[in-house]
Design a protein around this motif. Structure first.
Motif, mmCIF file in Angstrom:
data_model
loop_
_atom_site.group_PDB
_atom_site.id
_atom_site.type_symbol
_atom_site.label_atom_id
_atom_site.label_comp_id
_atom_site.label_asym_id
_atom_site.label_seq_id
_atom_site.Cartn_x
_atom_site.Cartn_y
_atom_site.Cartn_z
ATOM 1 N N UNK A 3 32.397 27.457 29.403
ATOM 2 C CA UNK A 3 31.696 28.687 29.102
ATOM 3 C C UNK A 3 30.232 28.368 28.765
ATOM 4 N N UNK A 4 29.356 29.067 29.354
ATOM 5 C CA UNK A 4 27.930 28.930 29.070
ATOM 6 C C UNK A 4 27.484 30.206 28.366
ATOM 7 N N UNK A 5 26.950 30.060 27.161
ATOM 8 C CA UNK A 5 26.502 31.226 26.402
ATOM 9 C C UNK A 5 25.384 31.944 27.158
ATOM 10 N N UNK B 239 19.836 28.288 28.557
ATOM 11 C CA UNK B 239 19.047 28.163 29.785
ATOM 12 C C UNK B 239 19.515 26.887 30.480
ATOM 13 N N UNK B 240 20.144 27.048 31.652
ATOM 14 C CA UNK B 240 20.705 25.918 32.387
ATOM 15 C C UNK B 240 20.081 25.886 33.774
ATOM 16 N N UNK B 241 19.430 24.776 34.112
ATOM 17 C CA UNK B 241 18.827 24.627 35.435
ATOM 18 C C UNK B 241 19.929 24.665 36.494
ATOM 19 N N UNK B 242 19.662 25.302 37.622
ATOM 20 C CA UNK B 242 20.684 25.432 38.667
ATOM 21 C C UNK B 242 21.041 24.083 39.300
ATOM 22 N N UNK B 243 20.202 23.063 39.138
ATOM 23 C CA UNK B 243 20.482 21.735 39.696
ATOM 24 C C UNK B 243 21.374 20.891 38.779
ATOM 25 N N UNK B 244 21.564 21.308 37.537
ATOM 26 C CA UNK B 244 22.420 20.564 36.602
ATOM 27 C C UNK B 244 23.863 20.639 37.080
ATOM 28 N N UNK B 245 24.609 19.543 36.858
ATOM 29 C CA UNK B 245 26.021 19.494 37.247
ATOM 30 C C UNK B 245 26.863 19.689 35.994
ATOM 31 N N UNK B 246 27.467 20.851 35.893
ATOM 32 C CA UNK B 246 28.204 21.237 34.696
ATOM 33 C C UNK B 246 29.677 21.469 35.058
ATOM 34 N N UNK B 247 30.589 20.799 34.345
ATOM 35 C CA UNK B 247 32.018 21.022 34.549
ATOM 36 C C UNK B 247 32.378 22.449 34.149
ATOM 37 N N UNK B 248 33.378 22.987 34.796
ATOM 38 C CA UNK B 248 33.820 24.349 34.469
ATOM 39 C C UNK B 248 34.502 24.414 33.109
ATOM 40 N N UNK B 249 34.915 23.261 32.559
ATOM 41 C CA UNK B 249 35.560 23.251 31.243
ATOM 42 C C UNK B 249 34.588 22.939 30.107
ATOM 43 N N UNK B 250 33.315 22.710 30.427
ATOM 44 C CA UNK B 250 32.305 22.421 29.396
ATOM 45 C C UNK B 250 31.907 23.706 28.675
ATOM 46 N N UNK C 179 33.989 17.012 31.895
ATOM 47 C CA UNK C 179 35.028 17.907 31.387
ATOM 48 C C UNK C 179 35.105 17.939 29.864
ATOM 49 N N UNK C 180 35.352 19.115 29.337
ATOM 50 C CA UNK C 180 35.602 19.347 27.908
ATOM 51 C C UNK C 180 34.461 18.911 26.986
ATOM 52 N N UNK C 181 33.255 18.840 27.493
ATOM 53 C CA UNK C 181 32.092 18.533 26.658
ATOM 54 C C UNK C 181 31.697 19.800 25.913
#
Length: 70
Positions: A1-3, A7-18, A34-36
């Motif tokens: 979940x991203x609040x 502000x998250x750059x579109x190039x960042x690689x973010x797990x769906x469980x972070x 994961x899970x970060x």
């Protein structure tokens, strides 16, 4: 979940469980596994990656130059 205030750059690689907390800023060269959990007001820049199950506490600044060069 991203609040919604993060502000998250579109190039960042973010797990769906972070989880990214409010008012955090994530740069383009950041990888989050994961899970970060990134709590509120965290600034992450540079070529930075976090492994599984890492927790970053509020007001952390990671990946940028240090404030004190001594």
């Amino acid at each position: 979940m991203i609040h919604k205030t993060a502000i998250v750059d579109i190039k960042a690689k973010i797990s769906t469980t972070a989880e990214i907390g409010p008012y955090s800023i994530i740069g383009p060269d950041v990888e989050i596994d994961e899970n970060v959990i990134i709590e509120s007001h965290v600034n992450i820049t540079g070529h930075t990656s976090f492994g599984k199950n890492t927790k970053i506490y509020p007001f952390g600044s990671i990946g940028s130059a240090p404030q004190d060069m001594k």
